[in-house]
Scaffold this motif. Structure first.
Motif, PDB file in Angstrom:
ATOM      1  N   PHE A 105       0.840  -1.194   0.000  1.00  0.00           N
ATOM      2  CA  PHE A 105       0.000   0.000   0.000  1.00  0.00           C
ATOM      3  C   PHE A 105       0.877   1.246   0.000  1.00  0.00           C
ATOM      4  N   THR A 106       0.365   2.311  -0.613  1.00  0.00           N
ATOM      5  CA  THR A 106       1.063   3.589  -0.633  1.00  0.00           C
ATOM      6  C   THR A 106       0.079   4.706  -0.300  1.00  0.00           C
ATOM      7  N   ILE A 107       0.426   5.495   0.706  1.00  0.00           N
ATOM      8  CA  ILE A 107      -0.414   6.637   1.063  1.00  0.00           C
ATOM      9  C   ILE A 107       0.218   7.902   0.493  1.00  0.00           C
ATOM     10  N   SER A 108      -0.618   8.795   0.026  1.00  0.00           N
ATOM     11  CA  SER A 108      -0.125  10.068  -0.502  1.00  0.00           C
ATOM     12  C   SER A 108      -1.193  11.132  -0.271  1.00  0.00           C
ATOM     13  N   ARG A 109      -0.817  12.379  -0.465  1.00  0.00           N
ATOM     14  CA  ARG A 109      -1.779  13.455  -0.241  1.00  0.00           C
ATOM     15  C   ARG A 109      -1.562  14.577  -1.232  1.00  0.00           C
ATOM     16  N   ALA A 149      -3.520  20.676  -2.095  1.00  0.00           N
ATOM     17  CA  ALA A 149      -4.212  21.635  -2.963  1.00  0.00           C
ATOM     18  C   ALA A 149      -5.619  21.145  -3.300  1.00  0.00           C
ATOM     19  N   GLU A 150      -5.768  19.821  -3.326  1.00  0.00           N
ATOM     20  CA  GLU A 150      -7.065  19.225  -3.634  1.00  0.00           C
ATOM     21  C   GLU A 150      -7.771  18.718  -2.380  1.00  0.00           C
ATOM     22  N   ASN A 151      -7.177  18.955  -1.202  1.00  0.00           N
ATOM     23  CA  ASN A 151      -7.761  18.468   0.056  1.00  0.00           C
ATOM     24  C   ASN A 151      -8.071  16.981  -0.006  1.00  0.00           C
ATOM     25  N   THR A 152      -7.124  16.224  -0.560  1.00  0.00           N
ATOM     26  CA  THR A 152      -7.368  14.809  -0.805  1.00  0.00           C
ATOM     27  C   THR A 152      -6.193  13.969  -0.333  1.00  0.00           C
ATOM     28  N   VAL A 153      -6.514  12.832   0.241  1.00  0.00           N
ATOM     29  CA  VAL A 153      -5.502  11.843   0.583  1.00  0.00           C
ATOM     30  C   VAL A 153      -5.877  10.543  -0.119  1.00  0.00           C
ATOM     31  N   TYR A 154      -4.862   9.825  -0.566  1.00  0.00           N
ATOM     32  CA  TYR A 154      -5.071   8.608  -1.337  1.00  0.00           C
ATOM     33  C   TYR A 154      -4.456   7.412  -0.618  1.00  0.00           C
ATOM     34  N   LEU A 155      -5.001   6.259  -0.935  1.00  0.00           N
ATOM     35  CA  LEU A 155      -4.403   5.001  -0.511  1.00  0.00           C
ATOM     36  C   LEU A 155      -4.395   4.079  -1.716  1.00  0.00           C
ATOM     37  N   GLN A 156      -3.213   3.906  -2.299  1.00  0.00           N
ATOM     38  CA  GLN A 156      -3.050   2.988  -3.424  1.00  0.00           C
ATOM     39  C   GLN A 156      -2.781   1.610  -2.852  1.00  0.00           C
ATOM     40  N   MET A 157      -3.631   0.659  -3.192  1.00  0.00           N
ATOM     41  CA  MET A 157      -3.522  -0.694  -2.648  1.00  0.00           C
ATOM     42  C   MET A 157      -3.226  -1.660  -3.782  1.00  0.00           C
ATOM     43  N   SER A 158      -2.148  -2.396  -3.655  1.00  0.00           N
ATOM     44  CA  SER A 158      -1.741  -3.340  -4.688  1.00  0.00           C
ATOM     45  C   SER A 158      -1.575  -4.715  -4.071  1.00  0.00           C
ATOM     46  N   ASN A 159      -1.539  -5.725  -4.949  1.00  0.00           N
ATOM     47  CA  ASN A 159      -1.382  -7.100  -4.485  1.00  0.00           C
ATOM     48  C   ASN A 159      -2.340  -7.393  -3.333  1.00  0.00           C
ATOM     49  N   LEU A 160      -3.585  -7.074  -3.536  1.00  0.00           N
ATOM     50  CA  LEU A 160      -4.574  -7.233  -2.476  1.00  0.00           C
ATOM     51  C   LEU A 160      -4.798  -8.692  -2.129  1.00  0.00           C
ATOM     52  N   LYS A 161      -5.060  -8.918  -0.856  1.00  0.00           N
ATOM     53  CA  LYS A 161      -5.287 -10.259  -0.332  1.00  0.00           C
ATOM     54  C   LYS A 161      -6.679 -10.329   0.293  1.00  0.00           C
ATOM     55  N   PRO A 162      -7.246 -11.520   0.377  1.00  0.00           N
ATOM     56  CA  PRO A 162      -8.566 -11.632   1.012  1.00  0.00           C
ATOM     57  C   PRO A 162      -8.607 -11.044   2.421  1.00  0.00           C
ATOM     58  N   GLU A 163      -7.499 -11.118   3.121  1.00  0.00           N
ATOM     59  CA  GLU A 163      -7.474 -10.574   4.484  1.00  0.00           C
ATOM     60  C   GLU A 163      -7.476  -9.049   4.516  1.00  0.00           C
ATOM     61  N   ASP A 164      -7.381  -8.410   3.359  1.00  0.00           N
ATOM     62  CA  ASP A 164      -7.513  -6.951   3.292  1.00  0.00           C
ATOM     63  C   ASP A 164      -8.982  -6.525   3.253  1.00  0.00           C
ATOM     64  N   THR A 165      -9.886  -7.487   3.145  1.00  0.00           N
ATOM     65  CA  THR A 165     -11.304  -7.174   3.114  1.00  0.00           C
ATOM     66  C   THR A 165     -11.730  -6.489   4.406  1.00  0.00           C
ATOM     67  N   ALA A 166     -12.332  -5.317   4.257  1.00  0.00           N
ATOM     68  CA  ALA A 166     -12.728  -4.516   5.425  1.00  0.00           C
ATOM     69  C   ALA A 166     -13.421  -3.247   4.935  1.00  0.00           C
ATOM     70  N   VAL A 167     -13.986  -2.533   5.879  1.00  0.00           N
ATOM     71  CA  VAL A 167     -14.417  -1.161   5.616  1.00  0.00           C
ATOM     72  C   VAL A 167     -13.224  -0.265   5.923  1.00  0.00           C
ATOM     73  N   TYR A 168     -12.883   0.581   4.979  1.00  0.00           N
ATOM     74  CA  TYR A 168     -11.728   1.463   5.121  1.00  0.00           C
ATOM     75  C   TYR A 168     -12.215   2.876   5.438  1.00  0.00           C
ATOM     76  N   TYR A 169     -11.592   3.451   6.472  1.00  0.00           N
ATOM     77  CA  TYR A 169     -11.969   4.779   6.952  1.00  0.00           C
ATOM     78  C   TYR A 169     -10.795   5.748   6.811  1.00  0.00           C
ATOM     79  N   CYS A 170     -11.135   6.941   6.444  1.00  0.00           N
ATOM     80  CA  CYS A 170     -10.187   8.043   6.412  1.00  0.00           C
ATOM     81  C   CYS A 170     -10.353   8.850   7.703  1.00  0.00           C
ATOM     82  N   ALA A 171      -9.253   9.374   8.226  1.00  0.00           N
ATOM     83  CA  ALA A 171      -9.308  10.157   9.451  1.00  0.00           C
ATOM     84  C   ALA A 171      -8.315  11.308   9.382  1.00  0.00           C
ATOM     85  N   ALA A 172      -8.609  12.365  10.131  1.00  0.00           N
ATOM     86  CA  ALA A 172      -7.753  13.551  10.148  1.00  0.00           C
ATOM     87  C   ALA A 172      -7.449  13.956  11.581  1.00  0.00           C
TER      88      ALA A 172
END
Length: 127
Positions: free
Chosen positions: A70-74, A77-100
């Motif tokens: 995974f790679t996090i970036s922000r 200027a766009e008030n945005t944060v990203y989470l690039q997720m690669s090589n996903l596994k079944p154990e990554d299954t979840a609800v994903y939340y953003c927080a500040a």
């Protein structure tokens, strides 16, 4: 009123990729000056930290379970944060939340340190 809105979740096969986005909105709000984090919660499990990035982008944290995948970036200027997720596994299954987290402080993986939360986006990885 400040809101964090996640998007980009969905169903993907194991080994696939997804990119999550979190857009912060609200009058005069800017993600500059906030540490941003991604957390996830799978059914029957506690919420866990996935990644975090400090206000400058120079401090980054990854949990051991996602490091190297995974790679996090922000984009302040766009008030945005990203989470690039690669090589996903079944154990990554979840609800994903953003927080500040307010303030020019370092990264933290403790959910109690965060002040604002999004509503979550579902990520499902099939085997």
């Amino acid at each position: 009123q400040v809101q964090l809105v996640e998007s980009g979740g969905g169903l993907v096969q194991a080994g696939g990729s997804l990119r999550l986005s979190c857009v912060a909105s609200g009058r005069t709000f800017s993600t500059y000056g906030y540490t941003m984090g991604w957390f996830r919660q799978a059914p029957g499990k506690e919420r866990e930290s996935v990644a975090a990035i400090d206000w400058s982008g120079g401090g980054i944290y990854y949990s051991d379970s996602v490091k190297g995948r995974f790679t996090i970036s922000r984009d302040n200027a766009e008030n945005t944060v990203y989470l690039q997720m690669s090589n996903l596994k079944p154990e990554d299954t979840a609800v994903y939340y953003c927080a500040a987290r307010r303030g020019l402080r370092g990264v933290t993986s403790r959910d109690s340190d965060y002040d604002l939360w999004g509503q979550g986006t579902q990520v499902t990885v099939s085997s």
